[in-house]
Structure formats: structure tokens, C-alpha cells
Design a protein around this motif. Sequence first.
Motif, PDB file in Angstrom:
ATOM      1  N   ILE A   1       0.850  -1.190   0.000  1.00  0.00           N
ATOM      2  CA  ILE A   1       0.000   0.000   0.000  1.00  0.00           C
ATOM      3  C   ILE A   1       0.886   1.240   0.000  1.00  0.00           C
ATOM      4  CG2 ILE A   1      -2.068  -0.983   1.050  1.00  0.00           C
ATOM      5  CD1 ILE A   1      -1.151   0.077   3.746  1.00  0.00           C
ATOM      6  N   THR A   2       0.329   2.313  -0.517  1.00  0.00           N
ATOM      7  CA  THR A   2       1.041   3.572  -0.576  1.00  0.00           C
ATOM      8  C   THR A   2       0.509   4.483   0.523  1.00  0.00           C
ATOM      9  OG1 THR A   2       1.256   3.334  -2.968  1.00  0.00           O
ATOM     10  CG2 THR A   2       1.587   5.550  -2.051  1.00  0.00           C
ATOM     11  N   PRO A   3       1.378   4.974   1.400  1.00  0.00           N
ATOM     12  CA  PRO A   3       0.919   5.902   2.442  1.00  0.00           C
ATOM     13  C   PRO A   3       0.226   7.118   1.830  1.00  0.00           C
ATOM     14  CG  PRO A   3       3.145   5.181   2.899  1.00  0.00           C
ATOM     15  CD  PRO A   3       2.806   4.690   1.514  1.00  0.00           C
ATOM     16  N   SER A   4      -0.794   7.600   2.485  1.00  0.00           N
ATOM     17  CA  SER A   4      -1.572   8.786   2.102  1.00  0.00           C
ATOM     18  C   SER A   4      -2.444   8.574   0.866  1.00  0.00           C
ATOM     19  CB  SER A   4      -0.671  10.006   1.878  1.00  0.00           C
ATOM     20  OG  SER A   4       0.078  10.266   3.047  1.00  0.00           O
ATOM     21  N   ALA A   5      -2.484   7.361   0.335  1.00  0.00           N
ATOM     22  CA  ALA A   5      -3.328   7.084  -0.825  1.00  0.00           C
ATOM     23  C   ALA A   5      -4.683   6.556  -0.343  1.00  0.00           C
ATOM     24  CB  ALA A   5      -2.673   6.046  -1.733  1.00  0.00           C
ATOM     25  N   VAL A   6      -5.743   7.003  -1.001  1.00  0.00           N
ATOM     26  CA  VAL A   6      -7.081   6.508  -0.692  1.00  0.00           C
ATOM     27  C   VAL A   6      -7.237   5.150  -1.355  1.00  0.00           C
ATOM     28  CG1 VAL A   6      -9.548   6.918  -0.989  1.00  0.00           C
ATOM     29  CG2 VAL A   6      -8.014   8.840  -0.516  1.00  0.00           C
ATOM     30  N   LEU A   7      -7.728   4.166  -0.595  1.00  0.00           N
ATOM     31  CA  LEU A   7      -7.916   2.843  -1.180  1.00  0.00           C
ATOM     32  C   LEU A   7      -9.175   2.198  -0.611  1.00  0.00           C
ATOM     33  CD1 LEU A   7      -6.265   0.138   0.706  1.00  0.00           C
ATOM     34  CD2 LEU A   7      -5.061   2.289   0.884  1.00  0.00           C
ATOM     35  N   THR A   8      -9.710   1.273  -1.361  1.00  0.00           N
ATOM     36  CA  THR A   8     -10.837   0.465  -0.917  1.00  0.00           C
ATOM     37  C   THR A   8     -10.265  -0.900  -0.561  1.00  0.00           C
ATOM     38  OG1 THR A   8     -12.323   1.650  -2.394  1.00  0.00           O
ATOM     39  CG2 THR A   8     -13.083  -0.492  -1.580  1.00  0.00           C
ATOM     40  N   LEU A   9     -10.363  -1.275   0.721  1.00  0.00           N
ATOM     41  CA  LEU A   9      -9.719  -2.512   1.177  1.00  0.00           C
ATOM     42  C   LEU A   9     -10.173  -3.730   0.384  1.00  0.00           C
ATOM     43  CD1 LEU A   9      -9.644  -2.026   5.041  1.00  0.00           C
ATOM     44  CD2 LEU A   9      -7.755  -1.807   3.420  1.00  0.00           C
ATOM     45  N   ALA A  10     -11.463  -3.846   0.105  1.00  0.00           N
ATOM     46  CA  ALA A  10     -11.980  -5.023  -0.603  1.00  0.00           C
ATOM     47  C   ALA A  10     -11.369  -5.168  -1.996  1.00  0.00           C
ATOM     48  CB  ALA A  10     -13.498  -4.968  -0.701  1.00  0.00           C
ATOM     49  N   ASP A  11     -10.929  -4.073  -2.585  1.00  0.00           N
ATOM     50  CA  ASP A  11     -10.340  -4.126  -3.930  1.00  0.00           C
ATOM     51  C   ASP A  11      -8.877  -4.556  -3.922  1.00  0.00           C
ATOM     52  OD1 ASP A  11     -12.766  -3.230  -4.871  1.00  0.00           O
ATOM     53  OD2 ASP A  11     -12.091  -1.151  -5.185  1.00  0.00           O
ATOM     54  N   GLN A  12      -8.266  -4.665  -2.765  1.00  0.00           N
ATOM     55  CA  GLN A  12      -6.839  -4.949  -2.679  1.00  0.00           C
ATOM     56  C   GLN A  12      -6.497  -6.432  -2.786  1.00  0.00           C
ATOM     57  OE1 GLN A  12      -4.873  -2.134  -2.771  1.00  0.00           O
ATOM     58  NE2 GLN A  12      -6.955  -1.325  -2.952  1.00  0.00           N
ATOM     59  N   VAL A  13      -7.492  -7.305  -2.599  1.00  0.00           N
ATOM     60  CA  VAL A  13      -7.263  -8.751  -2.686  1.00  0.00           C
ATOM     61  C   VAL A  13      -8.378  -9.353  -3.530  1.00  0.00           C
ATOM     62  CG1 VAL A  13      -8.463  -9.240  -0.501  1.00  0.00           C
ATOM     63  CG2 VAL A  13      -6.740 -10.838  -1.335  1.00  0.00           C
ATOM     64  N   GLY A  14      -7.999 -10.266  -4.422  1.00  0.00           N
ATOM     65  CA  GLY A  14      -8.972 -10.846  -5.340  1.00  0.00           C
ATOM     66  C   GLY A  14      -9.287 -12.297  -5.015  1.00  0.00           C
ATOM     67  N   TYR A  15     -10.447 -12.739  -5.471  1.00  0.00           N
ATOM     68  CA  TYR A  15     -10.851 -14.137  -5.299  1.00  0.00           C
ATOM     69  C   TYR A  15     -10.031 -15.032  -6.218  1.00  0.00           C
ATOM     70  CZ  TYR A  15     -14.958 -12.250  -2.948  1.00  0.00           C
ATOM     71  OH  TYR A  15     -15.802 -11.589  -2.080  1.00  0.00           O
ATOM     72  N   GLN A  16      -9.706 -16.230  -5.723  1.00  0.00           N
ATOM     73  CA  GLN A  16      -9.028 -17.256  -6.491  1.00  0.00           C
ATOM     74  C   GLN A  16      -9.889 -18.512  -6.410  1.00  0.00           C
ATOM     75  OE1 GLN A  16      -6.140 -16.666  -8.204  1.00  0.00           O
ATOM     76  NE2 GLN A  16      -6.284 -14.571  -7.477  1.00  0.00           N
ATOM     77  N   PRO A  17     -10.246 -19.127  -7.531  1.00  0.00           N
ATOM     78  CA  PRO A  17     -11.118 -20.310  -7.496  1.00  0.00           C
ATOM     79  C   PRO A  17     -10.544 -21.407  -6.586  1.00  0.00           C
ATOM     80  CG  PRO A  17     -10.826 -19.547  -9.747  1.00  0.00           C
ATOM     81  CD  PRO A  17      -9.865 -18.768  -8.892  1.00  0.00           C
TER      82      PRO A  17
END
Length: 113
Positions: free
Chosen positions: A8-24
Motif C-alpha cells: 500500500i502507498t501511504p496517504s493514498a485513498v484505497l478500498t480494502l476489498a479491492d486490494q485482494v482478489g478471489y481465487q477459485p
Amino acid sequence: MDAILRHITPSAVLTLADQVGYQPGQIASLTLVQNQAVSFTLFAFDEGEEISTHEAGGDALVTVLEGVGRVTLDGVPHELRAGQSIVMPAHSPHAVYATRQFKMSLLVVLPTV
């Protein structure tokens, strides 16, 4: 004891759910902060995946970011939906099961000497 930021980049706005993806057929994880006192990890569970019963050495806070999951704590099942959290005290047996695909954050605070 400084936290070590990862992925993650400090001071950057992020959506936590978007940071990790589903794997079958898997549980994907991404550690964002780690040091001797605290860890903060994101998980994406495919439906039907689980982490079997275990204990942690520190107090933990689980927050569901999307979907539905079941946290069994001290033998009691709790169904959690997006936006809901549960505290798991240190050394309490717990397990996590994906009743559907879901993402969660896990904050663990470890005792310091």
C-alpha cells in the motif's frame, strides 16, 4: 517498534476489498502491515473454503468487507455480513468458513514484552 507497510502507498485513498482478489478454490491473502506487535491482513475466500479451528496469540478483530462468512468462536457460529465485525480474544479457538464468497480484514494485536 514501527509498523512495516506492505503493498500500500501511504496517504493514498484505497478500498480494502479491492486490494485482494478471489481465487477459485482458494483463500487469497495480502498482508498490509506486519511487525512484532500488530498484523493487518486481507483475505478473499472462495465459497466453501475455510480456515480450520486454531488459536492466535493476540486479540484479533475480523471485519467482513463483502459477502457472507461464518466465524466460529469458542464453538459458537456467527454469520457475518459486509460491515460487521467480531473480536476474537487471544487463545480462543476459532475457525472461518465461507458460506459464500467473501472478503475480510484481520487485525491482530500481539502482546509485547
